[in-house]
Structure formats: structure tokens, C-alpha cells
Design a protein around this motif. Structure first.
Motif, PDB file in Angstrom:
ATOM      1  N   LYS A   1       0.788  -1.240   0.000  1.00 62.12           N
ATOM      2  CA  LYS A   1       0.000   0.000   0.000  1.00 62.12           C
ATOM      3  C   LYS A   1       0.816   1.285   0.000  1.00 62.12           C
ATOM      4  O   LYS A   1       0.259   2.376   0.051  1.00 62.12           O
ATOM      5  CB  LYS A   1      -0.998   0.041   1.164  1.00 62.12           C
ATOM      6  CG  LYS A   1      -1.936  -1.132   1.224  1.00 62.12           C
ATOM      7  CD  LYS A   1      -2.864  -1.138   0.045  1.00 62.12           C
ATOM      8  CE  LYS A   1      -3.869  -2.270   0.157  1.00 62.12           C
ATOM      9  NZ  LYS A   1      -4.377  -2.682  -1.130  1.00 62.12           N
ATOM     10  N   SER A   2       2.142   1.178   0.008  1.00 62.45           N
ATOM     11  CA  SER A   2       3.000   2.362  -0.078  1.00 62.45           C
ATOM     12  C   SER A   2       4.395   1.916  -0.500  1.00 62.45           C
ATOM     13  O   SER A   2       4.695   0.717  -0.478  1.00 62.45           O
ATOM     14  CB  SER A   2       3.069   3.101   1.268  1.00 62.45           C
ATOM     15  OG  SER A   2       3.733   2.314   2.235  1.00 62.45           O
ATOM     16  N   ARG A   3       5.210   2.882  -0.856  1.00 64.98           N
ATOM     17  CA  ARG A   3       6.590   2.569  -1.222  1.00 64.98           C
ATOM     18  C   ARG A   3       7.298   1.914  -0.046  1.00 64.98           C
ATOM     19  O   ARG A   3       7.034   2.245   1.109  1.00 64.98           O
ATOM     20  CB  ARG A   3       7.339   3.854  -1.598  1.00 64.98           C
ATOM     21  CG  ARG A   3       6.879   4.450  -2.903  1.00 64.98           C
ATOM     22  CD  ARG A   3       7.463   5.829  -3.120  1.00 64.98           C
ATOM     23  NE  ARG A   3       8.915   5.805  -3.082  1.00 64.98           N
ATOM     24  CZ  ARG A   3       9.664   6.852  -2.738  1.00 64.98           C
ATOM     25  NH1 ARG A   3       9.109   7.995  -2.393  1.00 64.98           N
ATOM     26  NH2 ARG A   3      10.969   6.752  -2.741  1.00 64.98           N
ATOM     27  N   ILE A   4       8.196   0.993  -0.382  1.00 68.12           N
ATOM     28  CA  ILE A   4       9.020   0.376   0.647  1.00 68.12           C
ATOM     29  C   ILE A   4      10.490   0.511   0.260  1.00 68.12           C
ATOM     30  O   ILE A   4      10.824   0.662  -0.919  1.00 68.12           O
ATOM     31  CB  ILE A   4       8.656  -1.112   0.872  1.00 68.12           C
ATOM     32  CG1 ILE A   4       8.837  -1.939  -0.401  1.00 68.12           C
ATOM     33  CG2 ILE A   4       7.240  -1.231   1.436  1.00 68.12           C
ATOM     34  CD1 ILE A   4       8.686  -3.441  -0.205  1.00 68.12           C
ATOM     35  N   ALA A   5      11.349   0.449   1.252  1.00 64.98           N
ATOM     36  CA  ALA A   5      12.794   0.496   1.015  1.00 64.98           C
ATOM     37  C   ALA A   5      13.251  -0.833   0.431  1.00 64.98           C
ATOM     38  O   ALA A   5      12.629  -1.876   0.646  1.00 64.98           O
ATOM     39  CB  ALA A   5      13.534   0.779   2.324  1.00 64.98           C
ATOM     40  N   HIS A   6      14.346  -0.791  -0.290  1.00 66.32           N
ATOM     41  CA  HIS A   6      14.957  -2.007  -0.821  1.00 66.32           C
ATOM     42  C   HIS A   6      15.365  -2.914   0.338  1.00 66.32           C
ATOM     43  O   HIS A   6      15.940  -2.450   1.326  1.00 66.32           O
ATOM     44  CB  HIS A   6      16.232  -1.666  -1.607  1.00 66.32           C
ATOM     45  CG  HIS A   6      16.028  -0.750  -2.765  1.00 66.32           C
ATOM     46  ND1 HIS A   6      15.817   0.611  -2.609  1.00 66.32           N
ATOM     47  CD2 HIS A   6      16.027  -1.001  -4.090  1.00 66.32           C
ATOM     48  CE1 HIS A   6      15.694   1.157  -3.803  1.00 66.32           C
ATOM     49  NE2 HIS A   6      15.818   0.208  -4.725  1.00 66.32           N
ATOM     50  N   GLY A   7      15.102  -4.206   0.195  1.00 63.13           N
ATOM     51  CA  GLY A   7      15.535  -5.148   1.223  1.00 63.13           C
ATOM     52  C   GLY A   7      17.044  -5.121   1.412  1.00 63.13           C
ATOM     53  O   GLY A   7      17.548  -5.206   2.536  1.00 63.13           O
TER      54      GLY A   7
END
Length: 138
Positions: free
Chosen positions: A51-57
Motif C-alpha cells: 500500500k505504499s513505497r518500501i525500502a529495498h531489502g
């Protein structure tokens, strides 16, 4: 700072904390070449389960390297291997707290195995294990 192999003990740990910014995500995308819209495009990310941008793992996983190369063991450490399981997303604005804990010591090869864990508040977002060669006095 450097801790030599001879200074290390099982159970010893070091920590590092970092709040993820939009700039961190954009710079990581530029450096790594990972331009997945999940990380960069808010409209795209809204249509995903997150539901929103996430940081790279791998941005989160890089904090393990921060500890190993600067704190435990520190300068001169040689990173041999890393395993990690991504357990939950990291979002822009989250503070990631990373801990690396010594679990085994191999005095013949000067190798150190460490349990690695990243948390956002009480949620484990990454867990794994790293193997390094620690600097030695001898």
C-alpha cells in the motif's frame, strides 16, 4: 574502531540505527540499479499489498555490513558470506535498528559467525547470519 579476533567473545554484539529517508531509497536505487517501482513510484506501490513505497531489502541488509566493517569486528574485517530472510517491509520514515551478535569463533581460521537482526520497533524485518574473517594481532 577495530576489535581483533582475540578481543571477541560469544554473545558480544554491536548495534546500528538508521532512519530511512526518501533520499536513502533514491540513492540506493541509483547506486544499485534496482529501480523497481515498488521503491520509487508511490502510485504503483499503492496498488500492491504493501500500500505504499518500501525500502529495498538490500538497503536494510547493508546495515549488517555497516556493523561488521566499522564496529564488530570493525576495520579490516573480511566479509565471507551472508544469509538473510526478509520478514517485513521497511517504509520511508522507519528507523531500522540492526544488531550483530557473535555466535561462534574459529581460532584457527580467525573466522567469526554472527547472528544478524534488523528491527523496526518490535518487528523483526530481517534475520540472518554472517561469516567474517576478523583482523588478528597474531
Amino acid at each position: 574502531m577495530t576489535l581483533y579476533f582475540e578481543d571477541l567473545e560469544i554473545g558480544q554484539y554491536a548495534e546500528f540505527g538508521k532512519t530511512i529517508t526518501d533520499a536513502d531509497v533514491l540513492m540506493f536505487a541509483a547506486v544499485s540499479g534496482d529501480t523497481n517501482p515498488m521503491h520509487l513510484n508511490a502510485e504503483y506501490a499503492e496498488a500492491t499489498p504493501f500500500k505504499s513505497r518500501i525500502a529495498h531489502g538490500m538497503l536494510t541488509a547493508s546495515f549488517v555490513s555497516t556493523i561488521l566493517g566499522t564496529r564488530l569486528p570493525g576495520e579490516g574485517t573480511i566479509f565471507l558470506s551472508n544469509s538473510c530472510k526478509f520478514k517485513a517491509p521497511v517504509r520511508i520514515g522507519d528507523t531500522v535498528n540492526t544488531r550483530c551478535t557473535v555466535t561462534t569463533l574459529d581460532p584457527v581460521k580467525k573466522r567469526v559467525t554472527l547472528k544478524t537482526e534488523c528491527r523496526v520497533k518490535d518487528t523483526v524485518v530481517l534475520e540472518g547470519e554472517s561469516l567474517v574473517i576478523a583482523p588478528s594481532r597474531g
